[in-house]
Design a protein around this motif. Structure first.
Motif, PDB file in Angstrom:
ATOM      1  N   GLY A 389     -23.553 -30.874 -55.331  1.00 51.38           N
ATOM      2  CA  GLY A 389     -24.838 -31.302 -54.575  1.00 51.38           C
ATOM      3  C   GLY A 389     -24.841 -31.246 -53.076  1.00 51.38           C
ATOM      4  O   GLY A 389     -23.844 -31.057 -52.927  1.00 51.38           O
ATOM      5  N   ILE A 390     -26.372 -32.300 -51.978  1.00 49.05           N
ATOM      6  CA  ILE A 390     -25.922 -31.454 -51.360  1.00 49.05           C
ATOM      7  C   ILE A 390     -25.753 -32.952 -50.837  1.00 49.05           C
ATOM      8  O   ILE A 390     -27.293 -33.756 -51.554  1.00 49.05           O
ATOM      9  CB  ILE A 390     -27.464 -31.213 -51.177  1.00 49.05           C
ATOM     10  CG1 ILE A 390     -27.340 -29.828 -51.403  1.00 49.05           C
ATOM     11  CG2 ILE A 390     -27.702 -31.105 -49.383  1.00 49.05           C
ATOM     12  CD1 ILE A 390     -26.346 -28.666 -50.917  1.00 49.05           C
ATOM     13  N   CYS A 391     -25.051 -33.289 -49.371  1.00 47.71           N
ATOM     14  CA  CYS A 391     -24.935 -34.792 -49.681  1.00 47.71           C
ATOM     15  C   CYS A 391     -25.957 -34.891 -47.474  1.00 47.71           C
ATOM     16  O   CYS A 391     -26.131 -33.807 -47.384  1.00 47.71           O
ATOM     17  CB  CYS A 391     -23.915 -35.454 -49.284  1.00 47.71           C
ATOM     18  SG  CYS A 391     -22.461 -35.387 -51.039  1.00 47.71           S
ATOM     19  N   ALA A 392     -25.744 -35.857 -47.377  1.00 51.06           N
ATOM     20  CA  ALA A 392     -26.462 -36.366 -46.041  1.00 51.06           C
ATOM     21  C   ALA A 392     -25.686 -37.646 -45.873  1.00 51.06           C
ATOM     22  O   ALA A 392     -25.035 -37.946 -45.774  1.00 51.06           O
ATOM     23  CB  ALA A 392     -27.867 -36.992 -46.057  1.00 51.06           C
ATOM     24  N   GLY A 393     -25.719 -37.246 -43.978  1.00 49.36           N
ATOM     25  CA  GLY A 393     -24.973 -37.467 -43.547  1.00 49.36           C
ATOM     26  C   GLY A 393     -25.180 -37.367 -41.716  1.00 49.36           C
ATOM     27  O   GLY A 393     -26.369 -36.302 -40.950  1.00 49.36           O
ATOM     28  N   TYR A 394     -24.579 -37.555 -40.856  1.00 49.71           N
ATOM     29  CA  TYR A 394     -25.195 -37.826 -39.224  1.00 49.71           C
ATOM     30  C   TYR A 394     -23.241 -37.820 -38.768  1.00 49.71           C
ATOM     31  O   TYR A 394     -22.849 -38.018 -39.697  1.00 49.71           O
ATOM     32  CB  TYR A 394     -26.582 -38.462 -39.081  1.00 49.71           C
ATOM     33  CG  TYR A 394     -25.874 -39.909 -39.444  1.00 49.71           C
ATOM     34  CD1 TYR A 394     -25.205 -41.063 -37.580  1.00 49.71           C
ATOM     35  CD2 TYR A 394     -25.539 -40.185 -39.691  1.00 49.71           C
ATOM     36  CE1 TYR A 394     -24.842 -41.699 -37.553  1.00 49.71           C
ATOM     37  CE2 TYR A 394     -25.547 -42.155 -40.178  1.00 49.71           C
ATOM     38  CZ  TYR A 394     -25.020 -43.014 -38.712  1.00 49.71           C
ATOM     39  OH  TYR A 394     -24.255 -44.405 -38.935  1.00 49.71           O
ATOM     40  N   GLU A 395     -23.647 -36.908 -37.684  1.00 53.51           N
ATOM     41  CA  GLU A 395     -22.518 -37.215 -36.278  1.00 53.51           C
ATOM     42  C   GLU A 395     -22.682 -37.646 -34.901  1.00 53.51           C
ATOM     43  O   GLU A 395     -23.816 -36.904 -34.124  1.00 53.51           O
ATOM     44  CB  GLU A 395     -22.321 -35.838 -36.078  1.00 53.51           C
ATOM     45  CG  GLU A 395     -21.699 -34.951 -37.614  1.00 53.51           C
ATOM     46  CD  GLU A 395     -21.102 -33.288 -37.072  1.00 53.51           C
ATOM     47  OE1 GLU A 395     -19.746 -33.665 -36.240  1.00 53.51           O
ATOM     48  OE2 GLU A 395     -21.503 -32.218 -37.810  1.00 53.51           O
ATOM     49  N   ILE A 396     -21.909 -38.953 -34.716  1.00 53.40           N
ATOM     50  CA  ILE A 396     -22.265 -39.125 -33.339  1.00 53.40           C
ATOM     51  C   ILE A 396     -20.888 -39.093 -33.047  1.00 53.40           C
ATOM     52  O   ILE A 396     -20.136 -40.460 -33.937  1.00 53.40           O
ATOM     53  CB  ILE A 396     -22.908 -40.804 -33.349  1.00 53.40           C
ATOM     54  CG1 ILE A 396     -24.396 -40.203 -33.277  1.00 53.40           C
ATOM     55  CG2 ILE A 396     -23.508 -40.972 -32.116  1.00 53.40           C
ATOM     56  CD1 ILE A 396     -25.063 -41.617 -34.342  1.00 53.40           C
ATOM     57  N   HIS A 397     -20.840 -37.919 -31.959  1.00 52.87           N
ATOM     58  CA  HIS A 397     -18.899 -38.269 -31.065  1.00 52.87           C
ATOM     59  C   HIS A 397     -19.020 -37.546 -30.065  1.00 52.87           C
ATOM     60  O   HIS A 397     -19.441 -36.693 -29.839  1.00 52.87           O
ATOM     61  CB  HIS A 397     -18.008 -38.044 -32.259  1.00 52.87           C
ATOM     62  CG  HIS A 397     -18.236 -36.282 -32.921  1.00 52.87           C
ATOM     63  ND1 HIS A 397     -17.768 -35.269 -31.965  1.00 52.87           N
ATOM     64  CD2 HIS A 397     -19.298 -36.042 -33.820  1.00 52.87           C
ATOM     65  CE1 HIS A 397     -17.878 -34.593 -33.055  1.00 52.87           C
ATOM     66  NE2 HIS A 397     -18.558 -34.513 -33.267  1.00 52.87           N
ATOM     67  N   MET A 398     -17.542 -38.407 -29.209  1.00 50.67           N
ATOM     68  CA  MET A 398     -17.492 -37.562 -28.406  1.00 50.67           C
ATOM     69  C   MET A 398     -16.053 -37.600 -28.507  1.00 50.67           C
ATOM     70  O   MET A 398     -15.226 -37.820 -28.726  1.00 50.67           O
ATOM     71  CB  MET A 398     -17.271 -38.393 -26.679  1.00 50.67           C
ATOM     72  CG  MET A 398     -19.133 -38.963 -26.754  1.00 50.67           C
ATOM     73  SD  MET A 398     -19.171 -39.732 -25.300  1.00 50.67           S
ATOM     74  CE  MET A 398     -18.952 -38.552 -23.996  1.00 50.67           C
ATOM     75  N   GLY A 399     -15.832 -35.520 -28.298  1.00 47.56           N
ATOM     76  CA  GLY A 399     -14.583 -35.462 -28.486  1.00 47.56           C
ATOM     77  C   GLY A 399     -14.648 -34.219 -29.262  1.00 47.56           C
ATOM     78  O   GLY A 399     -15.650 -33.849 -30.560  1.00 47.56           O
ATOM     79  N   GLU A 400     -13.819 -32.903 -29.774  1.00 45.64           N
ATOM     80  CA  GLU A 400     -13.745 -31.678 -30.130  1.00 45.64           C
ATOM     81  C   GLU A 400     -12.277 -31.646 -31.150  1.00 45.64           C
ATOM     82  O   GLU A 400     -10.657 -32.347 -29.700  1.00 45.64           O
ATOM     83  CB  GLU A 400     -13.947 -30.767 -29.495  1.00 45.64           C
ATOM     84  CG  GLU A 400     -15.082 -30.704 -28.980  1.00 45.64           C
ATOM     85  CD  GLU A 400     -15.169 -29.300 -27.783  1.00 45.64           C
ATOM     86  OE1 GLU A 400     -13.887 -28.069 -28.367  1.00 45.64           O
ATOM     87  OE2 GLU A 400     -16.098 -28.728 -28.268  1.00 45.64           O
ATOM     88  N   SER A 401     -12.311 -31.864 -32.086  1.00 44.08           N
ATOM     89  CA  SER A 401     -10.660 -31.962 -32.764  1.00 44.08           C
ATOM     90  C   SER A 401     -10.232 -30.361 -33.634  1.00 44.08           C
ATOM     91  O   SER A 401     -11.175 -29.534 -33.756  1.00 44.08           O
ATOM     92  CB  SER A 401     -10.783 -32.205 -34.254  1.00 44.08           C
ATOM     93  OG  SER A 401     -10.442 -34.586 -33.645  1.00 44.08           O
TER      94      SER A 401
END
Length: 492
Positions: A389-401
């Motif tokens: 299935g196709i899920c939905a979300g969003y990213e809001i962040h400062m930083g790289e891992s």
């Protein structure tokens, strides 16, 4: 499209219910054939959302846009202040960070003339695309010490030519004094903008307030256009984490207990709203070791100040407990800032978050994180693990891992971007806000703890229905015709 006067809800205090009334009125206008959009010049919140274009706004305006059945846009909330502790806030202008300012710098050193002009420019653009605009104030309209620097309440109402409705919270008590004082402390020109008063959060039979309605009208000369009963069973997403104080904070038997670590700078707590509607799950928020250790699943949420919150939970002894629980096959997951905490180390070489340049992580995931000036803000569609299935979300962040070993990644976006770490069904993390709004993910999360299947449930469809229920509730208790007549709106 015919243009109509803006309608604005302001308050006698914070948490008077302005945001919910705004959302409800957005849905009413949509139902009546108009093309409304929400607008709040300045919002202060740790609960934000990504627009389709990849910018950041307050979650409340995203919710209100949802009630209008339109995509959210930065023009709906041009100024967002995200508190980061020590009396500092990150200033988001038109969806992008423009720096950090102290409360003194922001509210006292200048009159925010530039921000006021920027906010009005966005209002003008928005009102060229939608009508009517449903505006929202912030806090109290009668903060005299901040008045000349105000860009969100009566100063904006006057510039936009809005019809203004004052919302009083009767549940707090003292509604006569708060309403009368709020009105009388306004300038004569500002009082002329007030078209009505709404008494909100009334408990009991509203007919018992008939005399109170008359007293307020006699005192202020402004009609009371509604007495709105307390919303007992209508669900609209809360604007800020103060609402968590009224939620359950203990584990219960015969449920899958999910403990969310209650970080001081917790952001985007709406990540866990869908969980509370799953009959198999009990969600609670805590920093008490005795409560956390009783959970089946522990979630480290997002944070505006990841390093500071990590040091806070270390003082509480929470990281050591999480390691013990993970070894005992209890589930530990992290989202955004919580995901960063689960790694081996967090570096902040430019001291973006504060004076601490490096801190040891919890050590549950093989990665390190570097805090950067660049803020990633994007809506995403993705697959979860091997799901179809196709899920939905969003990213809001400062930083790289950066991962330090060849481990399985948690999600893959439809454009091929991989995110997160899946160590096992008992330990994973991701930058993806909203990941737990997807039923497929919830089912995988609780699978080790229950054989009971999840009910067919769409969080988005549920919210749609709640907007309609809110609109019906407000139609019953607010004189919508009077508001329409004042604004020159003909019911279509």
């Amino acid at each position: 499209m015919k243009m109509h006067k803006p309608i604005m809800f302001v308050g006698t205090c914070s948490d008077a219910g302005k945001s919910v009334l705004n959302a409800g009125f957005c849905r009413i206008l949509k139902q009546d054939g108009f093309h409304p959009a929400p607008f709040k010049a300045q919002n202060m919140s740790l609960n934000s959302y990504a627009t389709p274009e990849g910018y950041e706004i307050g979650r409340a305006q995203a919710v209100q846009a949802e009630a209008c059945r339109i995509a959210c846009h930065t023009d709906m909330n041009p100024v967002l202040l995200k508190p980061s502790g020590e009396m500092m806030s990150q200033v988001i202008l038109n969806g992008k960070p423009v720096g950090n300012r102290s409360a003194y710098e922001y509210f006292r050193k200048d009159d925010n003339a530039r921000l006021f002009d920027e906010a009005y420019a966005t209002f003008s653009r928005l009102s060229g695309r939608y009508s009517p605009i449903v505006m929202e104030g912030a806090g109290s309209i009668s903060e005299l010490n901040l008045k000349k620097r105000d860009i969100v309440n009566m100063r904006m109402a006057a510039r936009a030519g809005a019809d203004v409705y004052l919302v009083g919270d009767i549940e707090r008590g003292g509604v006569f004094g708060s309403v009368y004082g709020s009105v009388m402390l306004l300038d004569e020109e500002e009082r002329a903008l007030l078209k009505g008063i709404i008494i909100n959060k009334f408990r009991g039979d509203v007919r018992l307030f008939d005399e109170g309605r008359q007293i307020i009208e006699d005192l202020t000369g402004i009609p009371v256009v509604g007495v709105v009963p307390y919303l007992n069973d209508i669900y609209i997403e809360d604007e800020d984490s103060v609402a968590l104080e009224t939620r359950n904070n203990i584990p219960v038997e015969d449920k899958v207990n999910v403990a969310v670590v209650k970080l001081p700078q917790m952001s985007n707590f709406t990540d866990f709203n869908a969980l509370q509607f799953d009959k198999r799950i009990n969600v609670y928020y805590s920093t008490e070791l005795s409560q956390i250790e009783k959970a089946d699943i522990v979630i480290l949420p997002g944070s505006k100040s990841t390093i500071k919150d990590l040091l806070y939970i270390r003082e509480k002894g929470i990281p050591a407990l999480l390691k013990q629980m993970q070894q005992a096959n209890k589930t530990i997951i992290g989202i955004c800032g919580g995901y960063q905490m689960m790694g081996e180390r967090i570096d902040d070489p430019d001291n973006i978050e504060g004076i601490v340049s490096t801190v040891e992580g919890i050590g549950l995931l093989p990665m390190t994180t570097v805090i950067t000036n660049h803020k990633k803000t994007v809506q995403q569609q993705f697959t979860f693990l091997d799901g179809r299935g196709i899920c939905a979300g969003y990213e809001i962040h400062m930083g790289e891992s950066t991962m330090h070993s060849n481990v399985r990644q948690l999600v893959t976006t439809i454009d091929g971007h991989a995110d997160g770490i899946y160590l096992s069904e008992y330990c994973w993390g991701t930058y993806m806000h909203g990941i737990l709004d997807n039923q497929e993910v919830i089912d995988r999360l609780v699978a080790p703890y229950t054989n009971e299947p999840g009910a067919l449930f769409s969080y988005n469809e549920f919210k749609e229905n709640e907007y309609d229920r809110l609109a019906a509730h407000l139609r019953q208790h607010i004189n919508i015709k009077t508001i329409y007549d004042n604004a020159g709106i003909l019911n279509q």
